[in-house]
Write a protein that holds these residues in place. Structure first.
Motif, PDB file in Angstrom:
ATOM      1  N   UNK A  29       2.514  -1.778 -16.329  1.00  0.00           N
ATOM      2  CA  UNK A  29       1.095  -1.364 -16.567  1.00  0.00           C
ATOM      3  C   UNK A  29      -0.065  -2.400 -16.147  1.00  0.00           C
ATOM      4  N   UNK A  30       0.529  -3.786 -15.722  1.00  0.00           N
ATOM      5  CA  UNK A  30      -0.574  -4.502 -15.528  1.00  0.00           C
ATOM      6  C   UNK A  30      -1.701  -4.275 -14.343  1.00  0.00           C
ATOM      7  N   UNK A  45       0.959  -3.577  -6.939  1.00  0.00           N
ATOM      8  CA  UNK A  45       2.049  -3.382  -7.852  1.00  0.00           C
ATOM      9  C   UNK A  45       2.187  -1.888  -8.765  1.00  0.00           C
ATOM     10  N   UNK A  46       1.061  -1.396  -8.409  1.00  0.00           N
ATOM     11  CA  UNK A  46       0.892  -0.048  -9.071  1.00  0.00           C
ATOM     12  C   UNK A  46       1.639   0.988  -8.157  1.00  0.00           C
ATOM     13  N   UNK A  47       1.576   0.548  -6.814  1.00  0.00           N
ATOM     14  CA  UNK A  47       2.517   1.491  -5.693  1.00  0.00           C
ATOM     15  C   UNK A  47       3.879   1.511  -5.897  1.00  0.00           C
ATOM     16  N   UNK A  48       4.460   0.389  -6.342  1.00  0.00           N
ATOM     17  CA  UNK A  48       6.152   0.249  -6.486  1.00  0.00           C
ATOM     18  C   UNK A  48       6.551   1.487  -7.407  1.00  0.00           C
ATOM     19  N   UNK A  49       7.693   2.207  -6.754  1.00  0.00           N
ATOM     20  CA  UNK A  49       8.210   3.453  -7.646  1.00  0.00           C
ATOM     21  C   UNK A  49       8.981   2.847  -9.013  1.00  0.00           C
ATOM     22  N   UNK A  71      -3.510   2.042 -19.746  1.00  0.00           N
ATOM     23  CA  UNK A  71      -2.084   1.517 -19.615  1.00  0.00           C
ATOM     24  C   UNK A  71      -1.119   1.854 -20.638  1.00  0.00           C
ATOM     25  N   UNK A  72      -1.348   1.980 -21.893  1.00  0.00           N
ATOM     26  CA  UNK A  72      -0.697   2.461 -22.998  1.00  0.00           C
ATOM     27  C   UNK A  72      -0.032   3.989 -22.598  1.00  0.00           C
TER      28      UNK A  72
END
Length: 359
Positions: free
Chosen positions: A226-227, A165-169, A279-280
């Protein structure tokens, strides 16, 4: 019957009949053992000073590289701050309103500039905190499941999926939030507004609930973004919980949840807070997703989740076409300086909280 007096034989330094020496292992006499220990050379440093540990060349190289890297990063961050201040001062000197407390943003005429970041700051803060509140419990639950409850065959694939999920633009998140998620969440948003509208967070705001371009939609999308960051850091810290602590709790009859509650969570609490603050920081600087989702408005911000507006980062992206000269660009750079300082404050607060937990 009389007993003959017993005389003890004098102790010698020679070898005993059984092959075991008196005074040292393997038949080594005490005198020879003491002589050997006395003749052992003391380690010396590269300069020949006795009594100091030898510093290897590889250690010196690594220490130099680590120190240089730390100095370079510190100098780079300081240079960014100096650049922002240098470029923002000319525009701030022409500003006719208070930069921190004004809600206006008029930068077309460089001779009559009036710009402030109050609304931008409030929107940035609300959407980021809302996203954090949504993401933190979910991330904690995922981390606990992966470290304590998940079967071994599912643990690694599920962790990979969450990390992806962190790799999705961010622009893909923005398009998904605007075109897919906003229409799907619209009935729930309307229900909240109609039934909980008496509460300020769910009151009717300046944004369009039907259109979906509100802080409510943007905050949920940002929470999904940010999850994976919070989950990854929390999971890695929970995995490091000492096995002896877990086994001791199980030996005392604790259930699996009691083990998690009494050993895993207390051990990884500081890492969980660190991941949340990371994440914040990611949420505070998000640009493209909020640029696509949030709808700008001329109305004042009212601290409702159904308000529109712009964050500091999305405002800079929206005003990029106005960078015709250094003075106009300096107004947006001043807003960037505000975001730069805000990020430092958040990181400092996180470190203070972590330090307090360790004490």
């Amino acid at each position: 019957m009389s007993e003959a007096p017993t005389e003890s034989a004098p102790r010698t330094s020679g070898s005993a009949s059984g092959g075991a020496g008196v005074g040292g292992p393997n038949g080594t006499p005490e005198a020879e053992l003491s002589s050997t220990q006395a003749e052992t050379p003391t380690p010396t440093s590269a300069g020949g000073t006795p009594g100091k540990a030898v510093t290897r060349p590889g250690d010196r190289v690594f220490r130099s590289l680590a120190t240089s890297s730390a100095i370079f990063v510190s100098v780079l961050i300081g240079a960014i701050g100096i650049f922002l201040v240098w470029r923002a001062v000319p525009a701030l000197s022409r500003n006719e309103v208070n930069f921190l407390t004004s809600r206006e943003w008029v930068t077309v005429d460089i001779n009559a500039m009036a710009f402030g970041v109050l609304d931008l700051f409030q929107v940035t803060l609300l959407v980021s905190v809302f996203a954090l509140v949504l993401a933190m419990p979910v991330a904690l639950g995922i981390a606990i499941f992966l470290t304590a409850y998940s079967p071994s065959w599912l643990k690694r694939p599920l962790a990979y999926v969450i990390d992806l999920l962190a790799a999705v633009p961010s622009i893909v998140y923005g398009l998904w939030g605007l075109l897919v998620f906003a229409p799907a969440i619209k009935p729930f948003a309307i229900w909240l507004n109609q039934n909980l509208g008496w509460f300020p967070l769910f009151a009717t705001g300046s944004g369009s609930i039907l259109g979906g371009g509100t802080i409510f939609t943007a905050g949920i999308v940002l929470g999904v973004m940010i999850l994976p960051v919070i989950t990854a850091v929390t999971r890695e810290v929970f995995v490091q919980t000492p096995t002896a602590h877990i086994e001791a709790a199980l030996a005392l009859g604790a259930t699996r949840w009691e083990v998690v509650r009494t050993t895993v969570i207390p051990f990884g609490k500081s890492g969980y807070i660190s991941g949340s603050m990371l994440g914040l920081g990611r949420a505070l600087g998000e640009t493209m997703a909020l640029y696509l989702i949030l709808r700008t408005t001329s109305q004042s911000f009212s601290w409702s989740l159904f308000d529109g507006g712009a964050t500091i980062a999305s405002k800079i992206a929206l005003g990029y076409a106005e960078f015709n000269n250094d003075i106009q660009a300096g107004a947006y750079i001043a807003a960037g300086l505000e975001l730069f300082v805000l990020t430092f404050v958040v990181n400092a607060a996180a470190r203070a909280v972590i330090a307090g937990k360790k004490d």
